[in-house]
Design a protein around this motif. Structure first.
Motif, short mmCIF file in Angstrom:
data_model
loop_
_atom_site.label_atom_id
_atom_site.label_comp_id
_atom_site.label_asym_id
_atom_site.label_seq_id
_atom_site.Cartn_x
_atom_site.Cartn_y
_atom_site.Cartn_z
N GLU A 137 8.59 -3.86 -18.30
CA GLU A 137 8.47 -3.27 -19.63
C GLU A 137 7.02 -3.13 -20.06
N GLN A 138 6.71 -2.00 -20.68
CA GLN A 138 5.43 -1.87 -21.38
C GLN A 138 5.60 -2.31 -22.83
N ASN A 139 6.84 -2.29 -23.29
CA ASN A 139 7.14 -2.74 -24.65
C ASN A 139 7.22 -4.27 -24.64
N LEU A 141 16.50 2.81 -11.98
CA LEU A 141 15.15 3.35 -11.82
C LEU A 141 14.58 3.80 -13.15
N GLU A 142 13.26 3.98 -13.16
CA GLU A 142 12.56 4.45 -14.34
C GLU A 142 13.06 5.84 -14.72
N GLY A 143 13.14 6.11 -16.03
CA GLY A 143 13.44 7.46 -16.49
C GLY A 143 14.92 7.81 -16.51
N ALA A 191 10.74 4.86 0.99
CA ALA A 191 11.08 6.20 0.49
C ALA A 191 9.93 6.82 -0.29
N GLN A 192 8.95 6.01 -0.70
CA GLN A 192 7.77 6.49 -1.44
C GLN A 192 6.53 6.49 -0.54
N ARG A 193 6.71 6.40 0.76
CA ARG A 193 5.58 6.26 1.70
C ARG A 193 4.78 5.02 1.40
N ASP A 253 13.77 -0.78 -14.55
CA ASP A 253 12.38 -0.32 -14.64
C ASP A 253 12.19 0.43 -15.96
N GLU A 254 11.47 -0.18 -16.88
CA GLU A 254 11.15 0.41 -18.19
C GLU A 254 12.37 0.96 -18.93
N PRO A 255 13.35 0.11 -19.22
CA PRO A 255 14.55 0.63 -19.89
C PRO A 255 14.27 1.21 -21.27
N PRO A 267 -0.01 -3.37 -18.16
CA PRO A 267 -0.33 -1.99 -18.55
C PRO A 267 0.05 -0.99 -17.47
N ASN A 268 -0.07 0.26 -17.84
CA ASN A 268 0.13 1.38 -16.92
C ASN A 268 -0.62 1.18 -15.62
N GLY A 269 0.08 1.35 -14.51
CA GLY A 269 -0.60 1.27 -13.21
C GLY A 269 -0.85 -0.14 -12.72
N ALA A 270 -0.35 -1.16 -13.44
CA ALA A 270 -0.58 -2.55 -13.02
C ALA A 270 0.20 -2.90 -11.76
N GLY A 271 1.27 -2.17 -11.51
CA GLY A 271 2.05 -2.42 -10.30
C GLY A 271 3.48 -2.86 -10.56
N LYS A 272 3.97 -2.67 -11.78
CA LYS A 272 5.32 -3.12 -12.11
C LYS A 272 6.37 -2.36 -11.30
N SER A 273 6.28 -1.03 -11.32
CA SER A 273 7.27 -0.22 -10.59
C SER A 273 7.20 -0.50 -9.09
N THR A 274 5.98 -0.64 -8.58
CA THR A 274 5.84 -0.90 -7.15
C THR A 274 6.49 -2.24 -6.79
N THR A 275 6.31 -3.24 -7.64
CA THR A 275 6.93 -4.54 -7.40
C THR A 275 8.46 -4.41 -7.38
N VAL A 318 0.85 -1.20 0.00
CA VAL A 318 0.00 0.00 0.00
C VAL A 318 0.88 1.24 0.00
N TYR A 319 0.33 2.33 -0.48
CA TYR A 319 0.97 3.64 -0.38
C TYR A 319 0.18 4.46 0.63
N GLY A 320 0.88 5.15 1.48
CA GLY A 320 0.22 6.05 2.43
C GLY A 320 -0.81 5.37 3.32
N ALA A 325 -3.25 3.60 2.63
CA ALA A 325 -4.60 3.44 2.12
C ALA A 325 -4.67 2.90 0.70
N ILE A 326 -3.89 3.48 -0.19
CA ILE A 326 -3.98 3.09 -1.60
C ILE A 326 -3.35 1.72 -1.80
N VAL A 327 -4.16 0.75 -2.21
CA VAL A 327 -3.63 -0.60 -2.45
C VAL A 327 -2.99 -0.63 -3.83
#
Ligand code: ATP
Length: 247
Positions: free
Chosen positions: A203-205, A92-94, A58-60, A170-172, A40-48, A14-16, A18-20
């Protein structure tokens, strides 16, 4: 069955408070394996991936269930920087690099993160320049003035300077031209083949990831929904439907 290098077992996050973000993700990476985390976007890849490197606090964010073991150690019991010294290194991403430092100084920070000596730094720089000859040409250039592809190579090179046993990416491919993406993936695959470097990448690709990975795990809405050999998933017509949540 040998114990996998990385074992993620039914994690929920969860984040904060509350947000699962994750509600049941499981995956393994064996030594020498390339595993792609798709979805897809928001599926939870980065969180994993952040959970794997103990970067959620570090991301609460935090894990509320499940376990993650790297090389038989519980990742929760080690700081992110201690995990780097143990050989678990994330890009990391980006294209995360220090934009105001030269390309070479960026690489050096990766060596310092594992406590490399001067001779080790010199040797590892040569190794990274052999993998990415482009970075040798740009070694004196401020990273922020190099191209997107060069910055991604710098970010990966910096991670390699930490001598990873598991490289997490993360998303190279994000925001890079197809030829640059192909070049980067080919160099990563070559490292995997020559040195047995284990790789976990989000990857989204999907096409590029399935072409280079051995195995893939598909995430949807915070959970792993499908796992299989990349060669088999490449031919599955229903992959896109699962991906888009149509089944
Ligand atoms: P993307 O490709 O867009 O990064 P993803 O598959 O990597 O997607 P995550 O970034 O892990 O997905 O996001 C999973 C869920 O957690 C989403 O609902 C997202 O909005 C939420 N989330 C991600 N980061 C945070 C954060 N720092 N604070 C709160 N919620 C977050």
């Amino acid at each position: 069955e040998p114990v996998p290098l990385l074992a993620v077992n039914a994690i929920e996050a969860v984040y904060g408070g509350a947000i699962v973000a994750l509600n049941g993700v499981s995956l393994t990476v064996a030594a020498g394996e390339i595993v792609a985390l798709l979805g897809p976007n928001g599926a939870g890849k980065s969180t994993t991936l952040k959970a794997v490197s103990n970067l959620l606090p570090a991301q609460r964010g935090r894990l509320i269930a499940g376990t993650i073991r790297f090389d038989n150690a519980e990742v929760n019991r080690h700081s992110a920087s201690a995990l780097v010294r143990r050989g678990l290194v994330q890009v990391l991403e980006g294209r995360h690099c220090f934009r105001s430092l030269s390309t070479e100084d960026n690489l050096v920070t990766g060596g310092l993160a594992r406590g490399s000596s001067r001779p080790e730094l010199a040797r590892d720089l040569e190794r990274v320049y052999a993998i990415f000859p482009r970075l040798r040409e740009k070694r004196k250039t401020i990273a922020g003035l190099t191209s997107g592809g060069e910055q991604q190579m710098t970010a990966i090179g910096r991670a390699l300077m930490s001598r990873p046993r598991l490289l997490v990416l993360d998303e190279p491919s994000m925001g890079l031209a197809p030829l640059v993406v192909q070049d980067i993936f080919e160099r990563l695959t070559a490292l995997n083949m020559s040195e047995g470097l284990s790789i976990l990448l989000a990857e989204q690709n999907t096409a590029v990831a399935l072409r280079h990975a051995h195995r893939a795990v598909l995430l949807a809405s915070g959970g792993s929904v499908l796992e299989g050999r990349a060669a088999e998933l490449r031919g599955r017509a229903d992959l896109k439907d699962i991906y888009l949540g149509r089944t």
